[in-house]
Design an enzyme around this catalytic site. Structure first.
Site: not given
Ligand code: GLN
Length: 247
Positions: A105, A205
């Protein structure tokens, strides 16, 4: 001490496999640190010594580890991580030598050329992979299921995604998988994740490697320098996959 890359490529390693859990103090939403635990456990179950090396914001990033994992993060934490990896480029050096890197992510975004936060501010990334990320109109949140495009993977991939950023792949990067459910990279190309050299990134995730043992073993086979690993029969993992693919 860990075997050198050339030892591991020969398949004859006897030393401890060292798994880098990179910046769990700022990157590790939804239990992404579990990816390192899965790697360690699947190695130990096959008789290999393995340990997790945690690298926090107080530590320089070593380039000598055998494999690296990085988790997701909120925008502000993501920025701290970006700065740290730029200041201590051990991860980039290890990747250049072929060490596998699993980026989840926010870590995809951090390892790219640049990303824009949800407020539209552009932040320079680490430049390890040929991707850029901009906020999408709508946050992608929910189950994501994909068909792998990476040779060596055959089973559907499953994860939970929660991101605002949409990631565009440049010419040096390819998609990890084709989305069958959910959003994935979120820029209309139907792709989820990224593969470039020894780096694999995904928005999944789960943790991703708990849900997708084939991906865990693909990474571990690369670490050990073998074509494939003896299978592990873990009914609880099969059950988890069945449940999540039905969810
Ligand atoms: N902040 C990033 C986004 O919203 C990654 C989010 C995350 O890693 N869950 O795209």
């Amino acid at each position: 001490m860990a075997a050198s890359r050339s030892d591991s490529m020969s398949g004859g390693r006897e030393s401890t496999v060292r798994i880098g859990l990179v910046l769990p103090d700022v990157m590790g939403t939804y239990g992404d640190g579990g990816n390192a635990l899965v790697l360690r456990q699947r190695l130990r179950m096959r008789g290999h010594d393995a340990e997790i090396v945690e690298i926090t914001l107080s530590d320089p990033v070593p380039e000598s580890l055998d494999i690296y994992t990085l988790g997701g993060a909120e925008d502000s934490a993501q920025r701290l991580a970006t700065r740290h990896l730029q200041r201590y480029p051990g991860l980039q050096r290890a990747a250049a030598k072929g060490a596998p890197v699993l980026a989840i992510c926010a870590a995809i975004q951090v390892l790219g050329h640049w990303y824009e936060t949800s407020t539209g501010e552009r932040v320079d990334g680490v430049g390890l992979i040929d991707v850029t990320t901009s906020p999408q109109a709508k946050r992608a949140i929910g189950e994501v299921t994909t068909t792998p495009l990476l040779p060596g993977l055959t089973a559907a991939l499953t994860g939970f995604e929660n991101h605002r950023g949409g990631t565009k792949l440049g010419g040096d990067a390819t998609g990890l998988a084709h989305v069958t459910r959910g959003v994935g990279n979120g820029v209309g190309d139907g792709l989820e994740g990224v593969v470039q050299g020894s780096t694999i990134g995904t928005y999944m995730h789960g943790p991703a490697l708990a849900r997708n043992p084939e991906l865990a073993d693909l990474l571990l086979a690369r670490v050990l320098g073998v074509d494939e690993l003896p299978p592990l029969h873990l009914p609880e993992v099969d059950q988890l996959r069945r449940e999540r693919l039905r969810a």
